[in-house]
Write a protein that holds these residues in place. Structure first.
Motif, PDB file in Angstrom:
ATOM      1  N   ARG A   1      -2.527   1.400   2.862  1.00  0.00           N
ATOM      2  CA  ARG A   1      -1.546   0.508   2.255  1.00  0.00           C
ATOM      3  C   ARG A   1      -0.283   1.309   1.949  1.00  0.00           C
ATOM      4  O   ARG A   1      -0.334   2.319   1.252  1.00  0.00           O
ATOM      5  CB  ARG A   1      -2.083  -0.108   0.965  1.00  0.00           C
ATOM      6  CG  ARG A   1      -3.338  -0.942   1.136  1.00  0.00           C
ATOM      7  CD  ARG A   1      -3.074  -2.236   1.884  1.00  0.00           C
ATOM      8  NE  ARG A   1      -4.277  -3.033   1.966  1.00  0.00           N
ATOM      9  CZ  ARG A   1      -5.153  -2.971   2.951  1.00  0.00           C
ATOM     10  NH1 ARG A   1      -4.955  -2.101   3.939  1.00  0.00           N
ATOM     11  NH2 ARG A   1      -6.220  -3.736   2.958  1.00  0.00           N
TER      12      ARG A   1
ATOM     13  N   ASN B   1      -5.343  -1.525   9.049  1.00  0.00           N
ATOM     14  CA  ASN B   1      -6.773  -1.671   8.822  1.00  0.00           C
ATOM     15  C   ASN B   1      -7.542  -1.468  10.110  1.00  0.00           C
ATOM     16  O   ASN B   1      -7.216  -2.067  11.131  1.00  0.00           O
ATOM     17  CB  ASN B   1      -7.093  -3.049   8.243  1.00  0.00           C
ATOM     18  CG  ASN B   1      -8.561  -3.201   7.964  1.00  0.00           C
ATOM     19  OD1 ASN B   1      -9.283  -3.723   8.793  1.00  0.00           O
ATOM     20  ND2 ASN B   1      -9.022  -2.733   6.818  1.00  0.00           N
TER      21      ASN B   1
ATOM     22  N   ASN C   1     -14.901   0.719   7.549  1.00  0.00           N
ATOM     23  CA  ASN C   1     -13.697  -0.072   7.279  1.00  0.00           C
ATOM     24  C   ASN C   1     -12.659   0.863   6.653  1.00  0.00           C
ATOM     25  O   ASN C   1     -12.802   1.274   5.503  1.00  0.00           O
ATOM     26  CB  ASN C   1     -14.042  -1.220   6.331  1.00  0.00           C
ATOM     27  CG  ASN C   1     -12.870  -2.127   6.007  1.00  0.00           C
ATOM     28  OD1 ASN C   1     -12.872  -2.786   4.995  1.00  0.00           O
ATOM     29  ND2 ASN C   1     -11.864  -2.156   6.856  1.00  0.00           N
ATOM     30  N   TYR C   2     -11.640   1.255   7.439  1.00  0.00           N
ATOM     31  CA  TYR C   2     -10.630   2.214   6.971  1.00  0.00           C
ATOM     32  C   TYR C   2      -9.331   1.470   6.676  1.00  0.00           C
ATOM     33  O   TYR C   2      -8.802   0.767   7.536  1.00  0.00           O
ATOM     34  CB  TYR C   2     -10.384   3.302   8.018  1.00  0.00           C
ATOM     35  CG  TYR C   2      -9.890   4.601   7.401  1.00  0.00           C
ATOM     36  CD1 TYR C   2     -10.703   5.729   7.363  1.00  0.00           C
ATOM     37  CD2 TYR C   2      -8.621   4.690   6.814  1.00  0.00           C
ATOM     38  CE1 TYR C   2     -10.268   6.915   6.772  1.00  0.00           C
ATOM     39  CE2 TYR C   2      -8.187   5.858   6.224  1.00  0.00           C
ATOM     40  CZ  TYR C   2      -9.009   6.968   6.203  1.00  0.00           C
ATOM     41  OH  TYR C   2      -8.573   8.130   5.607  1.00  0.00           O
ATOM     42  N   ASP C   3      -8.823   1.640   5.458  1.00  0.00           N
ATOM     43  CA  ASP C   3      -7.630   0.921   5.005  1.00  0.00           C
ATOM     44  C   ASP C   3      -6.504   1.870   4.628  1.00  0.00           C
ATOM     45  O   ASP C   3      -6.736   2.897   3.986  1.00  0.00           O
ATOM     46  CB  ASP C   3      -7.961   0.074   3.772  1.00  0.00           C
ATOM     47  CG  ASP C   3      -8.759  -1.164   4.104  1.00  0.00           C
ATOM     48  OD1 ASP C   3      -8.157  -2.149   4.549  1.00  0.00           O
ATOM     49  OD2 ASP C   3      -9.983  -1.135   3.904  1.00  0.00           O
TER      50      ASP C   3
ATOM     51  N   ILE D   1     -10.782  -9.011   9.933  1.00  0.00           N
ATOM     52  CA  ILE D   1     -10.745  -7.636  10.389  1.00  0.00           C
ATOM     53  C   ILE D   1     -11.621  -7.526  11.627  1.00  0.00           C
ATOM     54  O   ILE D   1     -12.668  -8.125  11.690  1.00  0.00           O
ATOM     55  CB  ILE D   1     -11.272  -6.712   9.281  1.00  0.00           C
ATOM     56  CG1 ILE D   1     -10.426  -6.904   8.020  1.00  0.00           C
ATOM     57  CG2 ILE D   1     -11.256  -5.270   9.705  1.00  0.00           C
ATOM     58  CD1 ILE D   1     -10.985  -6.232   6.816  1.00  0.00           C
TER      59      ILE D   1
ATOM     60  N   SER E   1       0.130  -3.008   5.729  1.00  0.00           N
ATOM     61  CA  SER E   1      -1.286  -2.655   5.821  1.00  0.00           C
ATOM     62  C   SER E   1      -1.677  -2.203   7.221  1.00  0.00           C
ATOM     63  O   SER E   1      -1.265  -2.799   8.208  1.00  0.00           O
ATOM     64  CB  SER E   1      -2.158  -3.860   5.437  1.00  0.00           C
ATOM     65  OG  SER E   1      -1.906  -4.267   4.114  1.00  0.00           O
TER      66      SER E   1
ATOM     67  N   HIS F   1      -4.754   5.241   0.773  1.00  0.00           N
ATOM     68  CA  HIS F   1      -5.713   5.020   1.863  1.00  0.00           C
ATOM     69  C   HIS F   1      -7.121   5.354   1.399  1.00  0.00           C
ATOM     70  O   HIS F   1      -7.326   6.186   0.514  1.00  0.00           O
ATOM     71  CB  HIS F   1      -5.324   5.823   3.117  1.00  0.00           C
ATOM     72  CG  HIS F   1      -5.299   7.304   2.963  1.00  0.00           C
ATOM     73  ND1 HIS F   1      -6.296   8.136   3.438  1.00  0.00           N
ATOM     74  CD2 HIS F   1      -4.382   8.131   2.383  1.00  0.00           C
ATOM     75  CE1 HIS F   1      -5.993   9.391   3.175  1.00  0.00           C
ATOM     76  NE2 HIS F   1      -4.841   9.424   2.533  1.00  0.00           N
TER      77      HIS F   1
END
Length: 311
Positions: free
Chosen positions: A196, A207, A192-194, A281, A205, A175
């Motif tokens: 995986r 997001n 933008n926070y990701d 997104i 995912s 992350h």
């Protein structure tokens, strides 16, 4: 010098007051209509808690108190009809904090999707220099933005890591978060926070996009969010069978930078990265602005303009 007669002056004052009143009445009616729409949408959302099985069967989510899950069909409605973004066929649902909602302005929502890209090797995880990766991305912005402009998108600037990438090799979870500035827009930058989660044949995912003011709220909840997903039997990372399963074309570093293994050249990887940021997104809180913007266009008949999907 000619002066207005009392009668003419009274007529002008009356017409001005009438115009102002009509404008106020019109604005009030528009606001009332929007409030009713928001209340209607919020009332129609059917959230789930507890153990939830994702529609493709790839994983389950254990939704604890303080959070709620919105299924794939309703999530598509939020993404396209409320937030005004393109359809996301890969979306499996959305995760909100308890008091979050599609129109909440001081919250966040994680969009959940799955990408069957193959089994992602994590051999490079301990060797990645994320500071160097950041610098390469920033150095390449001019060329990337040139391509974006040619495609009709606004420019953007990758300000830096809002949360430096971290990979948990035991749990196979990656992350990170980015701070992004779009074009000439004023106000706070975009977060933008990701997340995986590596599985046998692909990546699950999570997001979220929000204003930078939402970072602390996400960080406060992130450990709970990371603990929710669990791949179903046969889909776990440890279930990988090299004799029959496909290996992804990129590794952990590629996930952060943009889906293309750096063997092809970091710049090619960066182009892919920037396209992903604007490729579907959506932002909690910015959704209400989309709604008001859409209504404004309908009211004043302004020509349609292509907008970024992230803001």
């Amino acid at each position: 010098m000619r002066f207005l007669t009392p009668l003419l002056l009274a007529a002008l004052l009356f017409s001005t007051a009438t115009f102002a009143k009509d404008k106020i009445d019109s604005s009030a009616a528009e606001l009332s209509r929007m409030i009713k729409f928001v209340d209607s949408v919020n009332g129609a959302m059917k959230y789930e808690t507890g153990t939830v099985r994702l529609s493709n069967g790839i994983a389950t989510l254990n939704i604890p108190a303080g959070f709620k899950f919105l299924n794939a069909e309703q999530s598509q409605y939020v993404i396209t009809e409320i937030w005004g973004n393109p359809q996301r066929p890969d979306v499996l649902g959305m995760l909100f904090p308890q008091h979050g909602a599609p129109f909440a302005d001081s919250s966040y929502a994680f969009i959940i999707s799955y990408d069957a890209i193959g089994h992602v090797k994590d051999d490079d995880a301990d060797e990645i220099d994320y500071d160097a990766m950041l610098k390469e991305m920033q150095d390449s912005e001019a060329e990337v933005n040139k391509e974006r402009t040619q495609q009709g998108f606004g420019t953007l600037h990758f300000v830096g890591w809002a949360q430096k990438p971290f990979y948990d090799k035991n749990k196979k979870v990656l992350h990170w978060a980015k701070e992004i500035h779009f074009g000439d827009e004023e106000g706070e930058n975009t977060l933008n926070y990701d997340i995986r989660l590596l599985g046998r044949k692909g990546v699950l995912s999570f997001n979220a996009v929000a204003g930078m003011s939402g970072l602390e709220l996400v960080k406060q909840d992130i450990d709970k969010v990371l603990a929710m997903p669990d791949f179903t039997e046969g889909n776990k990372y440890s279930d990988f069978n090299p004799d029959v399963d496909q290996v992804a074309a990129y590794t952990v570093g590629g996930l952060v930078a943009g889906k293309v293994l750096a063997k092809a050249g970091l710049f090619a990887l960066l182009l892919k990265f920037w396209k992903l940021i604007v490729g579907g997104i959506v932002a909690v809180g910015y959704g209400i602005r989309k709604f008001f913007g859409r209504k404004k266009e309908e009211t004043y008949q302004e020509p349609e303009q292509e907008e970024e999907t992230t803001v």
